[in-house]
Design an enzyme around this catalytic site. Sequence first.
Site, PDB file in Angstrom:
ATOM      1  N   LYS A  52     -37.615  49.907   5.325  1.00 43.97           N
ATOM      2  CA  LYS A  52     -36.779  50.949   5.934  1.00 43.97           C
ATOM      3  C   LYS A  52     -36.649  52.135   4.980  1.00 43.97           C
ATOM      4  CE  LYS A  52     -34.345  47.608   8.791  1.00 43.97           C
ATOM      5  NZ  LYS A  52     -33.174  46.720   8.977  1.00 43.97           N
ATOM      6  N   GLN A  96     -27.634  45.201   6.058  1.00 45.28           N
ATOM      7  CA  GLN A  96     -28.679  44.241   6.442  1.00 45.28           C
ATOM      8  C   GLN A  96     -28.075  42.856   6.673  1.00 45.28           C
ATOM      9  OE1 GLN A  96     -31.997  45.039   6.966  1.00 45.28           O
ATOM     10  NE2 GLN A  96     -32.273  42.947   7.678  1.00 45.28           N
ATOM     11  N   ASP A 119     -27.434  51.302  13.467  1.00 43.67           N
ATOM     12  CA  ASP A 119     -27.964  50.047  14.021  1.00 43.67           C
ATOM     13  C   ASP A 119     -27.450  49.826  15.451  1.00 43.67           C
ATOM     14  OD1 ASP A 119     -29.804  48.723  12.453  1.00 43.67           O
ATOM     15  OD2 ASP A 119     -28.301  47.716  11.202  1.00 43.67           O
TER      16      ASP A 119
END
Length: 293
Positions: A52, A96, A119
């Site tokens: 990412k 994460q 997200d």
Amino acid sequence: MILLDGKRTSEAIQQEIAAEVADIRVHGGKVPHLAAILVGNDGGSVTYVTNKVLACEKVGFGSTLIRYEDDVTEEELLDKIQELNNSDEIDGFIVQLPLPRHINSQKVLEAVDPRKDVDGFHPVNVGRMVAGLTSFLPATPYGILQLLERYNIETSGKHCVVIGRSNIVGSPMSILMAKAAYPGNSTVTLCHRNTVDLAYHTRQADIIISAVGIPGLLTADMVKEGAVVIDVGTTRVPDDSRKSGYRLRGDVDFENVAPKCSYITPVPGGVGPLTIAMLLKNTLRAAKREIYA
Ligand code: NAD
């Protein structure tokens, strides 16, 4: 049969984003900046987050990786999240998953400012999505919508069977496919581990989206001729011929299902590569204040 090339689609989206960033730079605007919080040293998570961050650099974003050991306290994490929420430099950030067991993941996700929740996991974004308001869409379903759109696949009036009801893929996918929009306007059936006779449902499907994690779950006899098949499943199976010792397998028995399909995604190279592209897209949208004006 047409192969839905997620790698190529992802590269195209990233090029479009890079062009926008270059334009923002030329005009002296704020260059998008994504931060990622990573806890621990789990191999998979480290790889995902590293990819990412690298993707951010490739499109010209700023990026910050914040790492903690496994023994980080919930309080420390929540403090960092507040700092990122208040930062003028950071446009969007992600935590994460999975987090260590002593940390309440839901509490952490809910601490993220919905305006920076790229997200799309915060209940405010989920609620806005369900209500048909602008919101950050979770990256994997968002990527699947992009694939359907960029390949001009008809979805209106089609019967779409989604398999798997996770918060990050199956559930949002089922909601998005039923929306009065393109891609969408489908009649949706959501199947899961308690579904009786999965094949009965999939055989009627014009579009099947499988997000389960059982290699080879969807076999040729479960798919009608001409169906569109999107395989989200990515399971590591041992493979001694590979340096890594494993290879990725999808939910679909690709070899036998593909000949029956009008369109199908491969694994790897299908849905996977789009997830990062859509995270970048969400970060760009956050920086441009497109969701929360
Ligand atoms: P999950 O692992 O949280 O849950 C699996 C789902 O499958 C559950 O909703 C369960 O009800 C359903 N299920 C289990 N057995 C079933 C059966 N026999 N029949 C029908 N349904 C069944 O889901 P997830 O996090 O969405 O992950 C699913 C798969 O997608 C995994 O392989 C994961 O690695 C992959 N994934 C890939 C990407 C990507 O490529 N970008 C992103 C997210 C998830």
